[in-house]
Design a protein around this motif. Sequence first.
Motif, PDB file in Angstrom:
ATOM      1  N   HIS A  53       0.814  -1.212   0.000  1.00 49.94           N
ATOM      2  CA  HIS A  53       0.000   0.000   0.000  1.00 49.94           C
ATOM      3  C   HIS A  53       0.853   1.270   0.000  1.00 49.94           C
ATOM      4  O   HIS A  53       0.441   2.288  -0.558  1.00 49.94           O
ATOM      5  N   ASN A  74       0.302   4.117  -2.943  1.00 51.44           N
ATOM      6  CA  ASN A  74      -0.369   5.328  -2.448  1.00 51.44           C
ATOM      7  C   ASN A  74       0.649   6.295  -1.883  1.00 51.44           C
ATOM      8  O   ASN A  74       1.529   5.887  -1.134  1.00 51.44           O
ATOM      9  N   ASP A 125      -2.026   7.913   3.897  1.00 52.64           N
ATOM     10  CA  ASP A 125      -1.554   6.583   3.523  1.00 52.64           C
ATOM     11  C   ASP A 125      -0.222   6.278   4.199  1.00 52.64           C
ATOM     12  O   ASP A 125      -0.017   5.181   4.726  1.00 52.64           O
ATOM     13  N   PHE A 150      -0.216   3.128   6.671  1.00 55.54           N
ATOM     14  CA  PHE A 150       0.546   1.948   6.259  1.00 55.54           C
ATOM     15  C   PHE A 150       1.967   1.970   6.802  1.00 55.54           C
ATOM     16  O   PHE A 150       2.513   0.936   7.164  1.00 55.54           O
TER      17      PHE A 150
END
Length: 189
Positions: free
Chosen positions: A116, A120, A125, A129
Motif C-alpha cells: 500500500h 499510495n 496513507d 501503512f
Amino acid sequence: MTLLILGLLIFLGLHSVSIFAPAWRDAQVAQRGENAWKGIYSLLSIAGFALLIYGYGQARQAPVALYTPPTALRHVALLLMLPVFVLLLAAYLPGRIKSAAKHPMLLATKLWATAHLLANGNLADVLLFGGFLAWAVADRISMKRRVARAVPGAPAGPLNDVIALLGGLAIYGLFVMGGHRWLIGVNLF
C-alpha cells in the motif's frame, strides 16, 4: 487527520505493550485476571481501530500528496498482496506455511503495508501503512527476545496448508474482483 493519528496511537500502542512493556502487561494480567485484561484490551483496540478507520476516511476527503507513485507500482502492489491472505489464514492454521514464515501474521502485515505504500502517496496513507509497517518490524524484532504467546487456532494438520492456500487465494480473488471497492471504496483497476 487527528482522529487517524489518535486511532493509530491507541490501536498500535495497545498492540505494542508486549514489545515495550511485557512485564507491565504480565502484572496487569496477574492483577486483573486474563479475561478482564483481554476484555479491556479488546474494547480499547476496537475503539482505536474504529477511530483510525473513520479518521482515514476523513483524511481521504482532503488528501495531502507527498509523492505520486508510478502506475507500475500498483501492479507490484497487487503481486505483493498475493500471499497476504494465505499468510493470515496460515497464522491460525498451523502447518508448513506457518513454520516457514515463523510469524505469518507479522509477515502478512509487512507485505500489506509495503504494497500500500508503493501504490499510495498521500500523507494519510503514509501514516496508516507506514505505522503498521513500523509496528510489524518492531514486533518481529522483539519476538527474538521474548517468548511468543500461543495463538488460538486449529490443531496442526496436513490439510491446514491446503486450506490456507486455497482460502487465501480465494479471498485475494474476491478483493481483486470488487471486494476492495466494496469494503474500502477504492477500485483496484
